[in-house]
Design a protein around this motif. Structure first.
Motif, PDB file in Angstrom:
ATOM      1  N   TRP A 227       1.180   7.196  -6.684  1.00 41.31           N
ATOM      2  CA  TRP A 227       0.241   6.516  -5.801  1.00 41.31           C
ATOM      3  C   TRP A 227       0.104   5.016  -6.032  1.00 41.31           C
ATOM      4  CZ3 TRP A 227      -1.557   8.668  -1.539  1.00 41.31           C
ATOM      5  CH2 TRP A 227      -1.544  10.071  -1.441  1.00 41.31           C
ATOM      6  N   GLU A 230       1.522   3.063  -3.137  1.00 41.80           N
ATOM      7  CA  GLU A 230       0.644   3.218  -1.973  1.00 41.80           C
ATOM      8  C   GLU A 230      -0.590   2.335  -2.117  1.00 41.80           C
ATOM      9  OE1 GLU A 230       0.836   5.302   0.972  1.00 41.80           O
ATOM     10  OE2 GLU A 230       2.908   5.009   0.336  1.00 41.80           O
ATOM     11  N   LYS A 233       0.351  -1.175  -1.359  1.00 39.70           N
ATOM     12  CA  LYS A 233       0.640  -1.392   0.056  1.00 39.70           C
ATOM     13  C   LYS A 233      -0.613  -1.370   0.920  1.00 39.70           C
ATOM     14  CE  LYS A 233       3.550   0.407   3.819  1.00 39.70           C
ATOM     15  NZ  LYS A 233       4.570   1.425   4.182  1.00 39.70           N
ATOM     16  N   HIS A 234      -1.483  -0.362   0.696  1.00 39.40           N
ATOM     17  CA  HIS A 234      -2.591  -0.142   1.622  1.00 39.40           C
ATOM     18  C   HIS A 234      -3.926  -0.698   1.146  1.00 39.40           C
ATOM     19  CE1 HIS A 234      -0.095   2.303   4.228  1.00 39.40           C
ATOM     20  NE2 HIS A 234       0.281   3.039   3.186  1.00 39.40           N
TER      21      HIS A 234
END
Length: 388
Positions: A227, A230, A233-234
């Protein structure tokens, strides 16, 4: 001199052991594309490795006890290399799935057998050396990942890549086998370790506590592996060229921390080292939640890497020095509890992220760092873990 040769042999085998899973991971995109499956279906394919691991958790200790850790290390490491080649060989999906089940199963048994050897070697030295061995495992993973990238850029098929790597690994495994620590054939009637009983055996509280510490650390490890990109990125909204640097920073710090941990254990002891690890884990994840900018998160992930680096190797080492159970059985117990966190952690993180946010999930796991620090005070250190 023999103890130094044993240490060199185990160190090199850890290097190749770490490179096997990294070799496979580096070629996942190529293999996934070759089978033409979507992301969702591929997620279920990867689950077969976990199934193989879970199948062997209850029996790995008994297998190693029967064969001896020296023989088991060679047998299962060679099998692991062969199964790596198999991953690149099959062209039917069900055959790959079966291979992955066996790959996960053999990976687990190899992990416990080689760590049993590591503990046998460490008992010949004053102080902890297992951190450096696990650090070498991480370096092996880095080297194999780099080799995989080179193979991809050179358009080398996975089967050829795996044959090259496994051939070298098999050669060194056979060459170094004679230097591994043999089993003690002398009956020890006055040994403090009780003779293994048939059937189910409850662990003592100290081993259960070590398993719980490994559980907390492996939840964090699994979360960072699956994760962290992720999150970059987010949550941090990192540009695409910087997304991977969070995971890279974490893994670099984790490898470095494993080498450093041998020094901190000698200087401060196991309990204080675990205390520091828990604090670093808490601070690192907490900072990534409170200050979710790109570069501050990369630094935070480095702190997380230092935090988780030494926990599992130290739990293995302390379990191997316990006086209530044989090392391979103690390692099986601690590994079993720890791997529950490694396997269940990432999907639970995903569930929390979906129903709340990824920041919330990271904040919850940050509390595991505090738990490690608090529980470290209750770990009993066996007297021979620091003696020659």
């Amino acid at each position: 001199m023999s103890k130094h040769l044993a240490r060199i042999a185990v160190t090199i085998l850890f290097f190749f052991f770490g490179g096997i899973s990294a070799s496979w991971a580096s070629r996942i995109p190529t293999i996934k594309e070759a089978f033409g499956v979507n992301d969702s279906a591929w997620g279920f394919v990867l689950l077969y490795i976990s199934i193989g691991t879970l199948i062997t958790l209850p029996i790995a200790g008994k297998i190693i006890d029967k064969l001896g850790s020296k023989n088991a290390t060679l047998i299962f490491l060679l099998t692991y290399f062969v199964l790596l080649i198999g991953i690149g060989y099959w062209d039917v999906l069900w055959q790959l799935k079966l291979n992955l089940v066996m790959f996960g199963a053999i990976s687990n048994i190899t992990n416990i057998s080689i760590n049993t050897q590591a503990i046998k070697v460490s008992k010949q030295y004053k102080g902890q050396i297992i951190g450096s061995l696990h650090g070498t495992w991480s370096i092996g993973g880095f080297a194999a990942s780099w080799l995989g990238a080179e193979m991809i850029s050179s358009y080398v098929p996975p089967i050829n890549h795996f044959i090259y790597y496994s051939s070298v690994g098999i050669f060194f495994s056979i060459l170094l086998f004679k230097h591994l620590v043999p089993e003690d054939k002398t009956p020890q009637t006055d040994s403090p370790i009780k003779e293994s009983k048939k059937g189910f055996q409850l662990p003592d509280k100290n081993l259960a506590m070590l398993g719980l510490l490994a559980f907390f650390a492996m939840v964090a490890e699994g979360m960072m592996t699956d994760w962290s990109s992720e999150y970059m990125k987010h949550v941090t909204l990192a540009p695409i060229q910087l997304v991977g640097y969070g995971l890279t920073a974490y893994m670099f710090a984790m490898a470095s921390g494993r080498f450093i941990s041998d020094f901190t254990v000698r200087r401060f002891g196991e309990q204080k080292t675990l205390l520091f690890c828990g604090i670093f884990l808490f601070i690192g994840l907490g900072a990534s939640v409170l200050f979710p900018s790109v570069y501050s998160t990369i630094i935070s992930f480095m702190i997380v890497g230092l935090g988780v680096s030494a926990v599992v190797p130290m739990c293995y080492n302390l379990a191997g020095h316990n006086k209530s159970m044989a090392p391979q059985q103690a390692l099986t117990l601690v590994t079993s509890i720890g791997f529950i966190g490694f396997f269940l952690g990432p999907p639970v993180i995903g569930f929390i992220a979906q129903h709340s946010s990824l920041k919330t999930a990271f904040a919850i796991v940050a509390l595991f760092g505090l738990a490690i620090s608090v529980l470290s005070r209750f770990i009993v250190i066996e007297s021979n873990s620091q003696t020659e």
